[in-house]
Scaffold this motif. Structure first.
Motif, mmCIF file in Angstrom:
data_model
loop_
_atom_site.group_PDB
_atom_site.id
_atom_site.type_symbol
_atom_site.label_atom_id
_atom_site.label_comp_id
_atom_site.label_asym_id
_atom_site.label_seq_id
_atom_site.Cartn_x
_atom_site.Cartn_y
_atom_site.Cartn_z
ATOM 1 N N ARG A 81 -12.649 0.874 11.257
ATOM 2 C CA ARG A 81 -11.756 -0.291 11.236
ATOM 3 C C ARG A 81 -10.391 0.060 11.831
ATOM 4 N N LEU A 82 -10.043 1.335 11.827
ATOM 5 C CA LEU A 82 -8.780 1.762 12.426
ATOM 6 C C LEU A 82 -8.833 1.774 13.953
ATOM 7 N N ASP A 83 -10.036 1.782 14.504
ATOM 8 C CA ASP A 83 -10.200 2.009 15.938
ATOM 9 C C ASP A 83 -9.644 0.915 16.831
ATOM 10 N N THR A 84 -9.346 -0.255 16.276
ATOM 11 C CA THR A 84 -8.778 -1.318 17.112
ATOM 12 C C THR A 84 -7.429 -0.901 17.677
ATOM 13 N N LEU A 85 -6.779 0.076 17.034
ATOM 14 C CA LEU A 85 -5.469 0.520 17.509
ATOM 15 C C LEU A 85 -5.520 1.920 18.137
ATOM 16 N N TYR A 86 -6.720 2.388 18.475
ATOM 17 C CA TYR A 86 -6.837 3.667 19.174
ATOM 18 C C TYR A 86 -6.542 3.458 20.652
ATOM 19 N N ASP A 87 -5.720 4.333 21.212
ATOM 20 C CA ASP A 87 -5.363 4.271 22.627
ATOM 21 C C ASP A 87 -6.074 5.412 23.351
ATOM 22 N N PRO A 88 -7.222 5.147 23.982
ATOM 23 C CA PRO A 88 -7.978 6.226 24.618
ATOM 24 C C PRO A 88 -7.235 6.910 25.756
#
Length: 148
Positions: A81-88
């Motif tokens: 659920r945190l991954d929406t704010l991951y910047d690859p």
């Protein structure tokens, strides 16, 4: 900001080796907000439906709440659920959507959650980003200094 405060109280007292003592109702509300339809907690309570952070999310508050929920034995959603704010492109998490300068403490808190969930590929990327941040002298965080 009742849930952010609850999360920090639990984490701070746990880190200090004492028994966390937040009110059970506050912990239940924190656990409920972890399942809010926005997908992430916001630093301003979602109880009234008033999300104020751009993108209606905050990965730092969510990570802190997830750690606090684990400490108190509450249910915790999967860290994806945190991954929406991951910047690859940078290999780190943004605190909120459209954040210009990423936060070291946000990524420290998210790294703790990733480690507990065994998400080692993503954890490795965040640890690399934190290592670069330290080598570039960016150790003071724009938000706060974390007891974690």
């Amino acid at each position: 900001m009742p849930h952010f405060t609850t999360a920090w109280t639990v984490m701070f007292e746990h880190a200090a080796g004492t028994t966390p003592t937040p009110a059970p109702a506050a912990l239940d509300a924190l656990s409920t907000d972890l399942s809010h339809p926005s997908g992430l907690l916001c630093t301003v309570s979602t109880l009234d439906g008033g999300l104020t952070i751009p993108g209606d999310s905050d990965s730092d508050s969510t990570a802190c709440a997830m750690l606090a929920a684990r400490i108190t034995g509450r249910s915790v959603p999967d860290s994806t659920r945190l991954d929406t704010l991951y910047d690859p492109s940078q290999g780190c998490y943004r605190t909120f959507l459209f954040e210009h300068d990423t936060s070291t403490t946000t990524n420290i808190h998210v790294a703790a959650v990733l480690a507990l969930d065994g998400r080692h590929d993503r954890l490795t990327e965040v640890l690399r980003w934190l290592t670069r941040a330290v080598s570039e002298g960016r150790t003071p965080c724009k938000w706060h200094l974390s007891p974690t």
